[in-house]
Design a protein around this motif. Structure first.
Motif, PDB file in Angstrom:
ATOM      1  N   ASP A 109       0.839  -1.191   0.000  1.00 24.21           N
ATOM      2  CA  ASP A 109       0.000   0.000   0.000  1.00 24.21           C
ATOM      3  C   ASP A 109       0.880   1.249   0.000  1.00 24.21           C
ATOM      4  OD1 ASP A 109      -2.178   1.647   0.186  1.00 24.21           O
ATOM      5  OD2 ASP A 109      -2.453   1.358   2.351  1.00 24.21           O
ATOM      6  N   SER A 110       1.706   1.396   1.054  1.00 22.20           N
ATOM      7  CA  SER A 110       2.563   2.579   1.150  1.00 22.20           C
ATOM      8  C   SER A 110       3.764   2.266   2.025  1.00 22.20           C
ATOM      9  CB  SER A 110       1.783   3.753   1.747  1.00 22.20           C
ATOM     10  OG  SER A 110       1.339   3.412   3.047  1.00 22.20           O
ATOM     11  N   ILE A 111       4.732   3.180   1.993  1.00 21.12           N
ATOM     12  CA  ILE A 111       5.892   3.046   2.879  1.00 21.12           C
ATOM     13  C   ILE A 111       6.133   4.373   3.584  1.00 21.12           C
ATOM     14  CG2 ILE A 111       7.041   1.227   1.538  1.00 21.12           C
ATOM     15  CD1 ILE A 111       8.865   3.379   0.342  1.00 21.12           C
ATOM     16  N   GLU A 112       6.709   4.278   4.770  1.00 16.86           N
ATOM     17  CA  GLU A 112       7.078   5.487   5.497  1.00 16.86           C
ATOM     18  C   GLU A 112       8.596   5.531   5.526  1.00 16.86           C
ATOM     19  OE1 GLU A 112       4.816   6.031   9.145  1.00 16.86           O
ATOM     20  OE2 GLU A 112       6.529   7.133   9.980  1.00 16.86           O
ATOM     21  N   ILE A 113       9.155   6.655   5.082  1.00 13.99           N
ATOM     22  CA  ILE A 113      10.622   6.754   5.034  1.00 13.99           C
ATOM     23  C   ILE A 113      11.119   7.992   5.779  1.00 13.99           C
ATOM     24  CG2 ILE A 113      10.866   5.483   2.851  1.00 13.99           C
ATOM     25  CD1 ILE A 113      11.165   8.156   1.405  1.00 13.99           C
ATOM     26  N   ASP A 114      12.347   7.897   6.260  1.00  7.96           N
ATOM     27  CA  ASP A 114      13.042   9.052   6.822  1.00  7.96           C
ATOM     28  C   ASP A 114      13.985   9.557   5.745  1.00  7.96           C
ATOM     29  OD1 ASP A 114      12.027   9.530   9.297  1.00  7.96           O
ATOM     30  OD2 ASP A 114      13.429   8.191  10.352  1.00  7.96           O
ATOM     31  N   GLU A 115      13.724  10.779   5.325  1.00  5.39           N
ATOM     32  CA  GLU A 115      14.527  11.347   4.247  1.00  5.39           C
ATOM     33  C   GLU A 115      15.659  12.185   4.802  1.00  5.39           C
ATOM     34  OE1 GLU A 115      13.105  13.144   0.158  1.00  5.39           O
ATOM     35  OE2 GLU A 115      11.606  13.301   1.717  1.00  5.39           O
ATOM     36  N   VAL A 116      16.779  12.172   4.130  1.00  5.26           N
ATOM     37  CA  VAL A 116      17.886  13.046   4.515  1.00  5.26           C
ATOM     38  C   VAL A 116      17.612  14.404   3.891  1.00  5.26           C
ATOM     39  CG1 VAL A 116      20.386  13.365   4.391  1.00  5.26           C
ATOM     40  CG2 VAL A 116      19.423  11.061   4.458  1.00  5.26           C
ATOM     41  N   GLU A 117      17.581  15.468   4.744  1.00  5.55           N
ATOM     42  CA  GLU A 117      17.308  16.795   4.195  1.00  5.55           C
ATOM     43  C   GLU A 117      18.528  17.306   3.449  1.00  5.55           C
ATOM     44  OE1 GLU A 117      14.963  19.692   6.638  1.00  5.55           O
ATOM     45  OE2 GLU A 117      14.933  17.944   7.948  1.00  5.55           O
TER      46      GLU A 117
ATOM     47  N   MET B   1      16.285  15.271   9.215  1.00  4.57           N
ATOM     48  CA  MET B   1      15.435  14.145   8.797  1.00  4.57           C
ATOM     49  C   MET B   1      13.972  14.591   8.665  1.00  4.57           C
ATOM     50  SD  MET B   1      16.753  11.025   8.553  1.00  4.57           S
ATOM     51  CE  MET B   1      18.183  10.084   9.009  1.00  4.57           C
ATOM     52  N   THR B   2      13.346  14.241   7.589  1.00  2.00           N
ATOM     53  CA  THR B   2      11.894  14.432   7.493  1.00  2.00           C
ATOM     54  C   THR B   2      11.267  13.079   7.155  1.00  2.00           C
ATOM     55  OG1 THR B   2      12.166  15.032   5.182  1.00  2.00           O
ATOM     56  CG2 THR B   2      11.913  16.848   6.738  1.00  2.00           C
ATOM     57  N   THR B   3      10.075  12.897   7.696  1.00  2.66           N
ATOM     58  CA  THR B   3       9.377  11.639   7.437  1.00  2.66           C
ATOM     59  C   THR B   3       8.406  11.851   6.281  1.00  2.66           C
ATOM     60  OG1 THR B   3       9.606  10.967   9.717  1.00  2.66           O
ATOM     61  CG2 THR B   3       7.859   9.916   8.456  1.00  2.66           C
ATOM     62  N   ARG B   4       8.402  10.893   5.395  1.00  6.07           N
ATOM     63  CA  ARG B   4       7.523  11.011   4.234  1.00  6.07           C
ATOM     64  C   ARG B   4       6.799   9.677   4.015  1.00  6.07           C
ATOM     65  NH1 ARG B   4       8.010  13.351  -1.334  1.00  6.07           N
ATOM     66  NH2 ARG B   4       9.913  14.448  -0.802  1.00  6.07           N
ATOM     67  N   ILE B   5       5.537   9.773   3.611  1.00  2.00           N
ATOM     68  CA  ILE B   5       4.776   8.573   3.250  1.00  2.00           C
ATOM     69  C   ILE B   5       4.766   8.487   1.725  1.00  2.00           C
ATOM     70  CG2 ILE B   5       2.530   7.386   3.370  1.00  2.00           C
ATOM     71  CD1 ILE B   5       3.459   7.806   6.154  1.00  2.00           C
ATOM     72  N   VAL B   6       5.199   7.371   1.201  1.00  7.05           N
ATOM     73  CA  VAL B   6       5.177   7.192  -0.255  1.00  7.05           C
ATOM     74  C   VAL B   6       4.157   6.104  -0.589  1.00  7.05           C
ATOM     75  CG1 VAL B   6       6.555   6.693  -2.318  1.00  7.05           C
ATOM     76  CG2 VAL B   6       7.646   7.743  -0.315  1.00  7.05           C
ATOM     77  N   GLU B   7       3.178   6.477  -1.411  1.00  2.00           N
ATOM     78  CA  GLU B   7       2.158   5.506  -1.829  1.00  2.00           C
ATOM     79  C   GLU B   7       2.737   4.629  -2.939  1.00  2.00           C
ATOM     80  OE1 GLU B   7      -1.407   5.567  -1.191  1.00  2.00           O
ATOM     81  OE2 GLU B   7      -1.222   7.102   0.380  1.00  2.00           O
TER      82      GLU B   7
END
Lengths: 120, 225
Positions: A109-117, B1-7
């Motif tokens: 369905d979806s994923i939650e990720i921590d992105e490097v700014e 760090m920012t949290t993002r939801i990817v569909e």
């Protein structure tokens, strides 16, 4: 019994998606799994730890959302959830129902990720 | 760090489903009716298939079979006695066949091309769970059940029986000594897959084979133009 190959397929698909976000770590992967998908959650969770090792998914949590079987009844025209997989009958009128509207899903369905700014 | 939801909204078996769809259109354009036979180990898939191949060949049909097992080519050798081309797929521990294996083995099969066939049978690995998730591009999925297995098999494995297009009861010649309750078995199959065609057969005596072969001929005529 094929949960290990299912887990590997999920890791491949998520790794591909996450490659668009350099340096990102995956925190959570959410699945939609129909009650008729022949996937056992415990077994999948067990395989998850092995499959994510050494990938951007290492340490991520697998969330499995089980979807009930929904049939459409050709006799009364209504839709309804099956109470069990022991009888494929319309929950409203009791007639045999073979038209599955939901229950075979096996999807990420979806994923939650921590992105490097990005540093400017 | 920012949290993002990817569909993603993506099928986990997308690769298999896409390959299977490609196979299905190749089968259709080649005019070959493809069946996927699924059952527990020991139901008698191989004996049933051997008789089917033999009888179809006697009627002048061009038939071939792919047979899946974890190890050994024993089944392929048994089926080859029918005179039909047979190719063994050894999965080496994998509990089901997938579309990639079918594609690979069709490509490597010397002397057999799809347009030369009327029917292609795929005998899956003996397993009533995993094969239900893997589309092989077949037109007809056949679930087999023997009289020795218990009438409640369809209730125990609803995901597979519900995905079948036809059901075959095997070893009907020994139904009586096994105490097989025919009415109950038929009721259970229909409870899981309402309206499904059921064939009661014996590979040993030939019982029920005429109805099965008539069904195959009708399906081929209806589905392959």
């Amino acid at each position: 019994m094929h949960e290990l190959s299912i887990a590997a397929s999920i890791v491949d698909a998520v790794t591909e998606t996450v490659s668009r976000y350099p340096g990102a770590r995956v925190k959570e992967v959410r699945l939609r799994v129909g009650a008729m998908a022949s996937v056992i959650e415990d077994s999948l969770q067990f395989c998850w730890g092995i499959s994510v090792e050494g990938t951007p998914l290492e340490g991520s949590k697998l969330v499995v959302n089980i979807l009930p079987v929904v049939v459409h009844c050709a006799v009364c025209g209504k839709q309804g959830e099956l109470a069990s997989l022991q009888s494929f009958r319309c929950p409203h009128c009791g007639e045999p129902a073979s038209d599955l509207q939901q229950g075979r899903e096996l999807e990420i369905d979806s994923i939650e990720i921590d992105e490097v700014e990005e540093t400017v | 760090m920012t949290t993002r939801i990817v569909e993603l909204r993506r099928g986990i078996l997308k690769k298999n489903d896409e390959l299977a769809a490609g196979l299905r259109s190749r089968f259709t354009s080649a005019g070959v009716l493809v069946l996927n036979l699924v059952s527990s180990p020991g139901t008698g898939k191989t004996a049933f298939l051997e008789r089917t191949l033999r009888e179809l060949r006697a009627k002048g049909s061009k038939v071939a079979a792919l047979v899946g097992d974890l190890e050994t080519d024993n089944d392929a050798r048994r089926l080859a006695a029918s005179g039909a081309p047979v190719r063994q797929i050894n999965t080496h521990g994998i509990c089901h066949l997938d579309a990639e294996m079918i594609d690979k083995h069709l490509g490597a099969w010397e002397g057999v091309t799809l347009p030369m066939l009327d029917y292609l049978f795929i005998e899956n690995v003996g397993n009533l769970v995993c094969p239900s998730s893997y589309d092989l591009g077949e037109k007809i999925r056949v679930a087999l059940l023997s009289v020795t297995e218990g009438e409640d098999k369809p209730l125990k494995y609803p995901t597979l029986f519900n995905s079948a297009d036809a059901a075959v009861i095997t070893k009907i010649d020994i139904a009586e000594p096994c105490g097989f309750d025919r009415e109950l078995a038929l009721k259970n199959i229909n409870e899981i897959r309402p309206g499904i065609r059921v064939f009661e057969t014996s590979a040993k005596t030939g019982a029920g084979m005429d109805a099965w072969l008539a069904y195959l001929a009708a399906e081929r005529a209806a589905r392959i133009v």
